[in-house]
Design a protein around this motif. Structure first.
Motif, PDB file in Angstrom:
ATOM      1  N   SER A  24      50.866  38.643 -25.570  1.00  0.00           N
ATOM      2  CA  SER A  24      49.980  38.034 -24.559  1.00  0.00           C
ATOM      3  C   SER A  24      50.046  36.514 -24.564  1.00  0.00           C
ATOM      4  O   SER A  24      49.365  35.865 -23.763  1.00  0.00           O
ATOM      5  N   VAL A  25      50.855  35.919 -25.445  1.00  0.00           N
ATOM      6  CA  VAL A  25      50.932  34.453 -25.516  1.00  0.00           C
ATOM      7  C   VAL A  25      52.352  33.958 -25.251  1.00  0.00           C
ATOM      8  O   VAL A  25      52.697  32.829 -25.599  1.00  0.00           O
ATOM      9  N   LEU A  26      53.180  34.800 -24.641  1.00  0.00           N
ATOM     10  CA  LEU A  26      54.556  34.394 -24.362  1.00  0.00           C
ATOM     11  C   LEU A  26      54.610  33.136 -23.505  1.00  0.00           C
ATOM     12  O   LEU A  26      55.416  32.226 -23.757  1.00  0.00           O
ATOM     13  N   ALA A  27      53.753  33.078 -22.491  1.00  0.00           N
ATOM     14  CA  ALA A  27      53.759  31.908 -21.603  1.00  0.00           C
ATOM     15  C   ALA A  27      53.404  30.641 -22.361  1.00  0.00           C
ATOM     16  O   ALA A  27      53.995  29.579 -22.130  1.00  0.00           O
ATOM     17  N   ASP A  28      52.464  30.728 -23.292  1.00  0.00           N
ATOM     18  CA  ASP A  28      52.052  29.551 -24.071  1.00  0.00           C
ATOM     19  C   ASP A  28      53.145  29.122 -25.039  1.00  0.00           C
ATOM     20  O   ASP A  28      53.351  27.919 -25.260  1.00  0.00           O
ATOM     21  N   ILE A  29      53.835  30.085 -25.654  1.00  0.00           N
ATOM     22  CA  ILE A  29      54.934  29.752 -26.560  1.00  0.00           C
ATOM     23  C   ILE A  29      56.044  29.037 -25.787  1.00  0.00           C
ATOM     24  O   ILE A  29      56.604  28.039 -26.244  1.00  0.00           O
ATOM     25  N   THR A  30      56.343  29.537 -24.595  1.00  0.00           N
ATOM     26  CA  THR A  30      57.373  28.918 -23.749  1.00  0.00           C
ATOM     27  C   THR A  30      56.969  27.485 -23.375  1.00  0.00           C
ATOM     28  O   THR A  30      57.786  26.554 -23.448  1.00  0.00           O
ATOM     29  N   ARG A  31      55.719  27.298 -22.998  1.00  0.00           N
ATOM     30  CA  ARG A  31      55.235  25.984 -22.613  1.00  0.00           C
ATOM     31  C   ARG A  31      55.313  24.992 -23.763  1.00  0.00           C
ATOM     32  O   ARG A  31      55.633  23.818 -23.571  1.00  0.00           O
ATOM     33  N   ASP A  32      55.053  25.472 -24.973  1.00  0.00           N
ATOM     34  CA  ASP A  32      54.988  24.584 -26.138  1.00  0.00           C
ATOM     35  C   ASP A  32      56.356  24.310 -26.743  1.00  0.00           C
ATOM     36  O   ASP A  32      56.622  23.205 -27.226  1.00  0.00           O
ATOM     37  N   THR A  33      57.227  25.305 -26.748  1.00  0.00           N
ATOM     38  CA  THR A  33      58.501  25.176 -27.473  1.00  0.00           C
ATOM     39  C   THR A  33      59.715  25.042 -26.560  1.00  0.00           C
ATOM     40  O   THR A  33      60.782  24.607 -27.021  1.00  0.00           O
ATOM     41  N   GLY A  34      59.594  25.445 -25.311  1.00  0.00           N
ATOM     42  CA  GLY A  34      60.745  25.428 -24.424  1.00  0.00           C
ATOM     43  C   GLY A  34      61.614  26.664 -24.539  1.00  0.00           C
ATOM     44  O   GLY A  34      62.605  26.803 -23.810  1.00  0.00           O
ATOM     45  N   ILE A  35      61.274  27.581 -25.443  1.00  0.00           N
ATOM     46  CA  ILE A  35      61.999  28.857 -25.550  1.00  0.00           C
ATOM     47  C   ILE A  35      61.633  29.694 -24.325  1.00  0.00           C
ATOM     48  O   ILE A  35      60.462  29.924 -24.050  1.00  0.00           O
ATOM     49  N   THR A  36      62.629  30.134 -23.568  1.00  0.00           N
ATOM     50  CA  THR A  36      62.349  30.845 -22.330  1.00  0.00           C
ATOM     51  C   THR A  36      61.737  32.222 -22.596  1.00  0.00           C
ATOM     52  O   THR A  36      61.878  32.784 -23.698  1.00  0.00           O
ATOM     53  N   THR A  37      61.072  32.765 -21.569  1.00  0.00           N
ATOM     54  CA  THR A  37      60.494  34.104 -21.699  1.00  0.00           C
ATOM     55  C   THR A  37      61.572  35.138 -22.008  1.00  0.00           C
ATOM     56  O   THR A  37      61.376  36.043 -22.835  1.00  0.00           O
ATOM     57  N   ALA A  38      62.727  35.000 -21.351  1.00  0.00           N
ATOM     58  CA  ALA A  38      63.828  35.941 -21.598  1.00  0.00           C
ATOM     59  C   ALA A  38      64.273  35.891 -23.052  1.00  0.00           C
ATOM     60  O   ALA A  38      64.542  36.927 -23.672  1.00  0.00           O
ATOM     61  N   GLN A  39      64.347  34.683 -23.630  1.00  0.00           N
ATOM     62  CA  GLN A  39      64.756  34.545 -25.036  1.00  0.00           C
ATOM     63  C   GLN A  39      63.706  35.126 -25.976  1.00  0.00           C
ATOM     64  O   GLN A  39      64.048  35.764 -26.987  1.00  0.00           O
ATOM     65  N   LEU A  40      62.437  34.913 -25.647  1.00  0.00           N
ATOM     66  CA  LEU A  40      61.372  35.488 -26.475  1.00  0.00           C
ATOM     67  C   LEU A  40      61.420  37.019 -26.436  1.00  0.00           C
ATOM     68  O   LEU A  40      61.277  37.685 -27.467  1.00  0.00           O
TER      69      LEU A  40
END
Length: 541
Positions: free
Chosen positions: A78-94
């Motif tokens: 449920s925090v994929l969007a926040d991880i992407t925003r903070d680290t730049g790791i894309t949703t696809a990569q996560l």
């Protein structure tokens, strides 16, 4: 007596005498006509002879381990969007990293399961849960997709016993006629932990940030490790008899000889339990129970243990029923991965624009669906199997357990279409919640019945065959995790989920083929099965 012993190689694996139509079964703790399968020994420390309270405590520890590993490994959804925003790791990569974790959750069983079969389950549970602590801390420091991939892979290896060991521990302490409900309970806690985790993570993220979500996961694993270290017992037990011998004994003569044989068996059991009880080792003390591993007489040799590290791959080839179980379980895991891969992107975007906390709250519906699935795949499936065994002259076939899939297959398909097509049209969030709940019901029912069916088919090799099931399951799950994002991008949310729904319906309907050909396939595997049982002491767990 040795001359009257049935030739095990003539037994069709999975076919057992479960209901005593003659009414001669000496059984007061269970339904009066239920034959206890497998036959418990006279040893009071045989896990099948444990008191109800002791069994319930043990299964509670299995569920505690499942939560202690299942929650930390799924907090990120449920925090994929926040991880992407903070680290730049894309949703696809996560999502791909999570897919890699699921892949190694399956293949890691090749290492852990033989150790658990040889030296005991308890140590594997404790070490696995403990190893999750440092890797969850590492997750909080992720900055690149390379780091994300690395700790997801290692986390998968460390946590892999959650996938296959509980399925062996539950049959250690429960009889064939009651396994389904406890297996359903395990799958409820397995998937339920995966649904609770995003709910917790969403609110925790809004308050403290996603990195503290990962620290919180480490704390959960640490607490679970302490609890199971002090309260989990060892259930590894080598018994001389195998499932299916009861059928041969009960059918070797007319009704009078059967009743006489039943009486003789009761007298023999009573005699052995009163005269030979001193021949068994004394109960372990509390301090002895804290040992992580045990070295029981008759355990597999090191060579046999190493053989068990690759033999599950051969089981996939020689045991079609096991392969089908893995296929069914894998398909249902795939829809669960599809849910997790799409929940955060769909609900955090327009028209919903939910925060991480609200995205996590959306997992309330899957939790409710999971509870209904537990009852359906456990309690109801057990009763269906017993009912059909009574109609089949007391003989239970593993395929009797498959019929509840009729309902779950339809409900899962409807849930997939309601979720995907509904999201593409921006329907009210209540409709999406119904879709998620229905999808969870189908996933958990399919997974639970697949596990129980595989164990019912090949109980004496369940430790190894479950690894085969999980390898197939998680490889399929990895494939769908890897493909779902580009699939949606190429086909669109609506068309993608219509296709997925139809695939779900068709694949679940393959159980109808198993009800027709299942016993023939088990007979086809018979010679190889008894060969494997004979060459591995682990076959009589």
């Amino acid at each position: 007596m040795a001359t009257n012993r049935p030739d095990r190689t003539d037994l069709v694996p999975g076919t057992v005498h479960l209901v005593d139509i003659s009414g001669e079964a000496a059984n007061t703790k269970h339904e009066k006509d239920i034959v206890l399968v497998p036959r418990p020994s006279a040893d009071p420390e045989d896990p099948l002879n444990w008191s109800r309270r002791r069994k319930l405590l043990q299964v509670a520890m299995i569920f505690t381990y499942t939560l202690g590993v299942g929650i930390p490994t799924t907090l990120q959804y449920s925090v994929l969007a926040d991880i992407t925003r903070d680290t730049g790791i894309t949703t696809a990569q996560l999502v791909n990293g999570t897919g890699l974790m699921f892949l190694f959750l399956g293949w890691g069983c090749l290492l852990w399961q033989p150790i658990a079969i040889t030296y005991g389950r308890r140590g594997v549970y404790v070490i696995s849960c403990l190893l999750c602590v440092p890797f969850m801390v590492w997750t909080a420091y992720s900055k690149t997709y390379g780091e994300w991939y690395a700790h997801r892979i290692i986390m998968g290896l460390a946590a892999s016993p959650i996938e296959s060991l509980p399925e062996v521990s539950i049959p250690d302490i429960f009889f064939a006629h009651e396994r389904g409900r406890w297996m359903g309970g395990y799958v409820l806690f397995l998937f339920g932990s995966n649904f609770i985790a995003p709910l917790i993570a969403g609110w925790f993220n809004d308050a403290y940030g996603w990195r503290w979500v990962m620290y919180f996961g480490a704390m959960i694993s640490a607490l679970a490790t302490v609890i199971i270290f002090f309260f989990m017992e060892e259930t590894l037990y080598f018994r001389p008899n195998v499932e299916g011998e009861e059928l041969e004994i009960s059918s070797s003569g007319d009704a009078n000889s059967t009743r006489s044989d039943s009486k003789e068996k009761r007298e023999m059991l009573t005699t052995s339990s009163t005269e030979n009880i001193q021949s068994f080792p004394p109960p372990r003390t509390f301090v002895q129970k804290l040992n992580l591993f045990v070295f029981l007489e008759g355990r597999p040799s090191v060579k046999q243990m190493l053989t068990m590290m690759y033999r599950p791959l051969l089981i996939i080839l020689y045991f079609p029923c096991t392969s089908w179980s893995g296929f069914l379980y894998g398909i249902n895991l795939s829809w669960y991965n599809v849910l997790n891969a799409t929940a955060s992107p769909v609900l955090s975007a327009a028209p919903y624009a939910w925060t991480a906390a609200l995205v996590g709250s959306a997992y309330t519906a899957p939790i409710i669906g999971a509870i209904f699935a537990c009852a359906w795949s456990g309690i109801v499936a057990d009763k269906v199997a017993i009912y059909l065994a009574r109609r089949n002259k007391g003989v239970r076939e593993p395929e009797h357990r498959l019929w509840p899939l009729v309902v779950s297959g339809v409900v899962s398909t409807a849930g997939l279409i309601l979720w995907g097509v509904g999201a593409s049209y921006g329907i009210h969030w209540v409709g999406l919640e119904f879709g998620l709940g229905m999808l969870a019901f189908g996933c958990i029912t399919g997974g639970s019945i697949a596990i129980s069916y595989s164990i019912d088919c090949f109980k004496e090799l369940s430790g190894e065959s479950m690894v085969s099931v999980i390898i197939i399951r998680n490889t399929l799950g990895f494939g769908f995790s890897y493909a779902i994002t580009p699939w949606i991008e190429a086909q669109g949310l609506r068309n993608c989920f219509i296709t997925v729904g139809m695939v779900s319906l068709v694949t679940t309907a393959t159980f109808l083929l198993m009800t027709v050909f299942g016993k023939r396939l088990r007979r086809f595997s018979r010679d190889k099965y008894w060969q494997y049982v004979a060459t591995s002491v682990a076959g009589t767990i």
